[in-house]
Design a protein around this motif. Structure first.
Motif, PDB file in Angstrom:
ATOM      1  N   SER A   1     106.999  54.265 109.223  1.00 28.28           N
ATOM      2  CA  SER A   1     105.692  54.756 109.653  1.00 28.28           C
ATOM      3  C   SER A   1     104.749  53.573 109.583  1.00 28.28           C
ATOM      4  O   SER A   1     104.773  52.813 108.608  1.00 28.28           O
ATOM      5  N   ILE A   2     103.919  53.421 110.589  1.00 26.31           N
ATOM      6  CA  ILE A   2     102.981  52.288 110.555  1.00 26.31           C
ATOM      7  C   ILE A   2     101.536  52.783 110.508  1.00 26.31           C
ATOM      8  O   ILE A   2     101.233  53.895 110.934  1.00 26.31           O
ATOM      9  N   ASN A   3     100.704  51.921 109.964  1.00 25.47           N
ATOM     10  CA  ASN A   3      99.265  52.181 109.956  1.00 25.47           C
ATOM     11  C   ASN A   3      98.708  51.508 111.207  1.00 25.47           C
ATOM     12  O   ASN A   3      98.940  50.314 111.443  1.00 25.47           O
ATOM     13  N   PHE A   4      97.982  52.286 112.004  1.00 26.75           N
ATOM     14  CA  PHE A   4      97.553  51.767 113.304  1.00 26.75           C
ATOM     15  C   PHE A   4      96.621  50.560 113.172  1.00 26.75           C
ATOM     16  O   PHE A   4      96.557  49.726 114.070  1.00 26.75           O
TER      17      PHE A   4
ATOM     18  N   PHE B   1     108.971  52.997 115.341  1.00 27.65           N
ATOM     19  CA  PHE B   1     107.817  53.389 114.527  1.00 27.65           C
ATOM     20  C   PHE B   1     107.521  54.878 114.652  1.00 27.65           C
ATOM     21  O   PHE B   1     107.627  55.458 115.730  1.00 27.65           O
ATOM     22  N   LEU B   2     107.079  55.450 113.531  1.00 28.84           N
ATOM     23  CA  LEU B   2     106.498  56.796 113.540  1.00 28.84           C
ATOM     24  C   LEU B   2     105.002  56.603 113.291  1.00 28.84           C
ATOM     25  O   LEU B   2     104.621  55.816 112.414  1.00 28.84           O
TER      26      LEU B   2
ATOM     27  N   MET C   1     107.555  57.227 117.856  1.00 27.08           N
ATOM     28  CA  MET C   1     107.383  58.679 117.698  1.00 27.08           C
ATOM     29  C   MET C   1     105.922  58.879 117.327  1.00 27.08           C
ATOM     30  O   MET C   1     105.492  58.484 116.234  1.00 27.08           O
ATOM     31  N   TRP C   2     105.170  59.410 118.252  1.00 25.06           N
ATOM     32  CA  TRP C   2     103.718  59.532 118.101  1.00 25.06           C
ATOM     33  C   TRP C   2     103.423  60.982 117.758  1.00 25.06           C
ATOM     34  O   TRP C   2     103.769  61.883 118.517  1.00 25.06           O
ATOM     35  N   ARG C   3     102.792  61.202 116.614  1.00 26.42           N
ATOM     36  CA  ARG C   3     102.619  62.597 116.167  1.00 26.42           C
ATOM     37  C   ARG C   3     101.456  63.295 116.870  1.00 26.42           C
ATOM     38  O   ARG C   3     100.410  62.687 117.097  1.00 26.42           O
ATOM     39  N   ALA C   4     101.670  64.568 117.148  1.00 29.07           N
ATOM     40  CA  ALA C   4     100.618  65.376 117.782  1.00 29.07           C
ATOM     41  C   ALA C   4      99.827  66.167 116.749  1.00 29.07           C
ATOM     42  O   ALA C   4      99.012  67.006 117.120  1.00 29.07           O
TER      43      ALA C   4
END
Ligand code: GCV
Length: 684
Positions: free
Chosen positions: A217-220, A260-261, A298-301
């Motif tokens: 998971s990354i921090n934008f 990345f998530l 994987m971009w969360r909604a």
């Protein structure tokens, strides 16, 4: 004297068997291995693992020969396989390993080999760990992180770490899980620092032979937070270059890194909105950086809009307009329901609606809203209900399963489950919570499996009656252990719905820890959609959130057939009634009772169900080792106490609005509302 010695020896033998059962072996408890000859032309780490599993766990005909064969067959998808009694054939070596686990599972369940082709429903079957780099686990109830050490500064990799990761990988592979996101979606930017990436690499190296890819998971805002840039604007050239260089660095360490998530512009996490950009701008920029290396985003909604609109509408409102605009290596990760992993939610309206964008369901294995690792709640029934939900988007029968697994939309397919795993000896805190990890893997592999079959398998593998011989499921064991335990598991989710949030009630738990009841919780100044009265809307007329045309109209986000069905009080399934409607306390329910009475009976029934689970479990004592028996018994006691608190709190609270009596054939509350409110008495 001799008999005393014999007794003492026997006592210690029995004791040691009992003590050995701390649940660490999960569903991989086989203790018997017959002779088997394995014929296989290939040589690799995966093949070696497959052979080892066969040799150590063979429960078939003694001395049999089994062939492992990698050979292209068009019937086989991805890492699927063809299983025959004496042969496993697959397109990939990983497929062979999965075939071996399937064969051994069938043997250990005492089944005849089911000869057929086994194809996975989803290409990517992922666990998401909400593990922080300091070793804590957000919404984790089973100890600390298995990936990150306390405090976070020690990144050295020990033999113990490697052993644990190896066991974890084997357990995952045994149920077909092929990817894992090893840090929290509320992501520390430090995960991308060079020294942390060394640990990510070490984890990837241990998981690789079992076919498990690592993702982070990354921090934008990482470019600004750890990259020394002035901005993290996704359209800024320096930012774009930074992510490209970072991707290159990661792939030089981990050539098969998954990607990345991203939790962006949600619950305080930075995202493209901070820079006046859209989800598409953000996701595509990252996708471009990963694309040359084969990685995905994987971009969360799971988002909250800045406006306090009906939260159930927000994911759809933000994402639907972008349908078709994402790069082909972006997948939108959508929680099963429109709000947040409640004990029961209708499916998210995004499923089936975004026809030109791959969507992956996100399920929650960890029981954030379902009693943590204290309540026995088997989640497969909930997930089965979700998969079977009919979106109607491509005509009747467009189930969520078919909309997401490639049957209807020919797209990339994936599914994620938020893990319930930690450093507790039994991995999941509650022995029965292991069944949820197992069930997630089995359903990710085959979303058509019934919860009953999954429970059946898990019980046989986990409470296998043999101690040092072949499996032997006697009639006595099946009748007096298997049956009642399976029934308890299959009833457990509905019981939790009954004593927590029946009839479509939702989001009425205690704030923050999300364990006990809190339908009253609100604080001046806090945004409305974080408070509980906002969700139940109780008043002197009735209770429930009006999401029809006369209310928030969230129903309009569903296909018209679904919207019509849920939108009409006469056809709306009662389990979703208060999700979609504000209903009079005197409304006549299917049972003929008023809504208020029905609510009272449901809460009470939930409590009675848990009391029934206690009886069922106490009766099976002779079939279970003492360690696991006592641990589950203690947890059931706590669950029963807590179910009672839920019932008392909710009925006494809502009674203030309904002003009606609790029917006299129902046991009276035994707690005072004031005490529950004052003491937050259910804090675990
Ligand atoms: C990881 C809920 C949980 C949060 C979680 C969030 C999410 O709000 O309470 O702990 O954050 O969902 O899924 O991002």
């Amino acid at each position: 004297m001799r008999s005393l010695i014999l007794f003492t020896v026997l006592f210690f033998v029995v004791q040691s068997n009992v003590q050995a059962e701390d649940g660490h072996k999960l569903w991989l408890r086989n203790q018997f291995s017959g002779e088997v000859n394995v014929v296989c032309a290939g040589k690799s780490e995966i093949i070696d693992l497959a052979k080892k599993e066969l040799k150590n766990n063979w429960n078939g005909i003694d001395g049999a020969t089994i062939q492992l064969l990698v050979k292209k067959n068009n019937e086989v998808k991805g890492d699927g396989f063809i299983l025959e009694e004496n042969k496993i054939q697959a397109n990939t070596e990983l497929g062979l390993l999965y075939g071996v686990f399937e064969l051994l599972r069938q043997q250990q369940c005492g089944q005849k080999v089911n000869e057929k082709t086994y194809n996975p429903s989803y290409e990517l079957r992922l666990l998401n760990h909400w593990d922080n780099l300091n070793g804590s686990v957000e919404r984790g109830y089973a100890g600390a992180s298995i990936f990150w050490k306390k405090g976070g500064s020690d990144l050295t990799v020990s033999d113990y770490d490697k052993k644990l990761w190896h066991e974890y990988a084997r357990a995952n592979a045994s149920v077909g899980i092929n990817g894992t996101v090893i840090n929290n979606v509320n992501a520390s930017p430090n995960v991308l620092k060079a020294e942390t990436l060394q640990r990510v690499k070490a984890i990837a190296d241990v998981l690789r032979p079992f076919g498990i890819k690592v993702f982070v998971s990354i921090n934008f805002s990482s470019p600004a937070l750890v990259g020394g840039l002035k901005t993290s604007d996704p359209l800024n050239t320096e930012v774009i270059n930074w992510w490209q260089a970072k991707a290159k660095e990661i792939y030089s360490l981990i050539p098969d890194f998954g990607g990345f998530l991203v939790k962006a512009s949600s619950e305080g996490q930075p995202g493209p909105h901070d820079y006046g950009r859209s989800h598409v701008d953000g996701a595509n920029m990252l996708a471009d950086a990963l694309k040359p290396h084969g990685g995905i985003v994987m971009w969360r909604a799971f988002v909250y809009s800045a406006k306090e609109d009906d939260r159930a509408e927000q994911a759809y409102a933000e994402f639907f307009p972008f349908d078709g605009q994402f790069r082909d290596n972006v997948i939108i990760q959508v929680k099963n329901g429109p709000i947040d992993f409640m004990p029961r939610e209708p499916f998210s309206p995004l499923f089936g609606a975004m026809k030109n964008t791959p969507l992956m369901p996100e399920l929650q294995i960890t029981q954030e809203y379902l009693g943590h690792s204290i309540h026995l709640v088997f989640l497969a029934t909930m997930w089965e209900e979700f998969f079977k939900s009919d979106t109607h988007q491509e005509g009747p029968g467009s189930t969520v399963a078919k909309c997401t697994d490639g049957t209807i939309f020919k797209q990339k397919t994936a599914i994620a489950g938020v893990a319930n795993i930690g450093t507790d000896a039994n991995w999941c805190g509650h022995d029965f919570a292991q069944a949820n990890w197992y069930a997630f893997g089995r359903l990710a592999w085959n979303n058509q499996l019934s919860s009953e079959q999954i429970a059946d398998e898990w019980i046989k593998l986990t409470f296998n009656p043999d101690v040092n011989g072949k499996v032997n499921f006697s009639e006595n064991w099946t009748e007096n252990f298997m049956k009642p335990v399976k029934k308890m598991m299959l009833d457990s989710r509905e019981a939790a719905v009954n004593y927590m949030m029946p009839l479509g009630l939702h989001h009425i738990m205690q704030a923050h820890h999300h364990y006990g009841p809190g339908p009253w919780w609100e604080i001046e100044g806090v945004r409305k959609d974080w408070t509980m009265p906002y969700y139940h809307q109780a008043d002197s007329f009735g209770v429930g959130f009006n999401r029809t045309k006369t209310g928030s109209n969230a129903l309009a986000q569903y296909h018209p057939t679904v919207a019509e069905n849920f939108g009409d009080l006469r056809t709306c399934p009662e389990e979703y009634l208060l999700w979609f409607h504000h209903v009079s306390w005197n409304h006549k329910m299917n049972s003929g009772k008023t809504l208020w009475d029905e609510m009272c009976y449901r809460y009470d029934y939930g409590v009675q169900q848990v009391r029934g689970f206690q009886v069922s479990w106490d009766k099976v004592q002779n079939f279970v080792d003492a360690g696991r028996f006592t641990a589950v018994q203690r947890k059931l006691r706590k669950q029963a106490q807590n179910a009672q608190v839920w019932k008392d709190a909710c009925l006494l609270y809502f009674q203030q609005f309904s002003k009606q009596i609790i029917p006299f054939d129902i046991e009276r509350p035994i707690h005072n509302l004031d005490d529950i409110r004052k003491n937050d008495m259910d804090r675990p």
